[in-house]
Write a protein that holds these residues in place. Structure first.
Motif, PDB file in Angstrom:
ATOM      1  N   UNK A  49      19.428 -21.654 -43.989  1.00  0.00           N
ATOM      2  CA  UNK A  49      18.894 -22.877 -43.406  1.00  0.00           C
ATOM      3  C   UNK A  49      20.044 -23.839 -43.149  1.00  0.00           C
ATOM      4  N   UNK A  50      19.855 -24.668 -42.141  1.00  0.00           N
ATOM      5  CA  UNK A  50      20.833 -25.698 -41.808  1.00  0.00           C
ATOM      6  C   UNK A  50      20.111 -27.022 -41.640  1.00  0.00           C
ATOM      7  N   UNK A  51      20.839 -28.100 -41.878  1.00  0.00           N
ATOM      8  CA  UNK A  51      20.262 -29.425 -41.702  1.00  0.00           C
ATOM      9  C   UNK A  51      19.748 -29.534 -40.274  1.00  0.00           C
ATOM     10  N   UNK A  52      18.550 -30.047 -40.119  1.00  0.00           N
ATOM     11  CA  UNK A  52      17.951 -30.243 -38.809  1.00  0.00           C
ATOM     12  C   UNK A  52      17.110 -29.071 -38.324  1.00  0.00           C
TER      13      UNK A  52
END
Length: 146
Positions: A124-127
Motif C-alpha cells: 500500500x502507498x499513501x493516497x
C-alpha cells in the motif's frame, strides 16, 4: 480475435470476462495475464549459418491480481480449506477465463490447468484508493484455448 466474438460491432472487453479459480468465481479480479513460452534455438553444422532449429521445453506462467478484500476473504478461506496457511502451499488447481457477450452470444474459454502459486505480493502507498494483491502462477500443463 474472430468475428464470431463480436455482436453488432461490439468487441469483448473486461466487462465480458469471467474468471473462475479453485475457490469459485473471482469477483474482485483486477487483472489476469498468462503467457506461453517455448525456446527455439538455431542448430549449426558445417559453416557459420544455421542449418535448422530445435525447440526446448514449454513453459506457461500467469498472474492474477485481486482486490485485497477478496484475498483476505474468500481466497484465504479457500487456502485454509486446503489444509495450508500460505497460498504458495496450495496444491495445483485450474483457472478458467471466459469471454461471454452479455446477450448470451458467443463464448470463448481459456483453461489454465494445474496452476501453482509461486508468490503473492501486496502493499500500500499513501493516497491509494484501492488495495490489490498480485498472485504469480506457474501453469504446469499446457494452456487449453477453445
Amino acid at each position: 480475435m474472430s468475428d464470431d466474438l463480436r455482436i453488432n460491432g461490439e468487441k469483448v472487453a473486461w466487462g465480458n470476462l469471467s474468471i473462475n479459480a479453485g475457490y469459485g468465481e473471482v469477483v474482485g479480479a483486477q487483472e489476469i495475464t498468462y503467457t506461453e513460452n517455448q525456446e527455439a534455438k538455431p542448430r549449426y553444422g558445417k559453416g557459420r549459418k544455421p542449418i535448422g532449429y530445435s525447440r526446448g521445453n514449454y513453459e506457461a506462467t500467469g498472474k492474477l491480481t485481486i482486490s485485497r478484500d477478496e484475498f483476505d476473504g474468500p481466497f484465504m478461506d479457500w487456502v485454509r480449506s486446503q489444509g495450508v496457511n500460505s497460498p504458495v502451499d496450495v496444491p495445483p488447481f485450474d483457472i478458467t477465463v471466459s469471454y461471454v457477450m452479455e446477450d448470451g452470444g458467443s463464448e470463448h474459454t481459456d483453461r489454465l490447468p494445474s496452476c501453482l502459486i509461486t508468490s503473492n505480493e501486496d502493499g500500500a502507498s499513501q493516497g491509494d484508493t484501492e488495495l490489490n494483491v498480485s498472485i504469480d502462477l506457474n501453469i504446469i500443463m499446457p494452456i487449453e484455448r477453445e
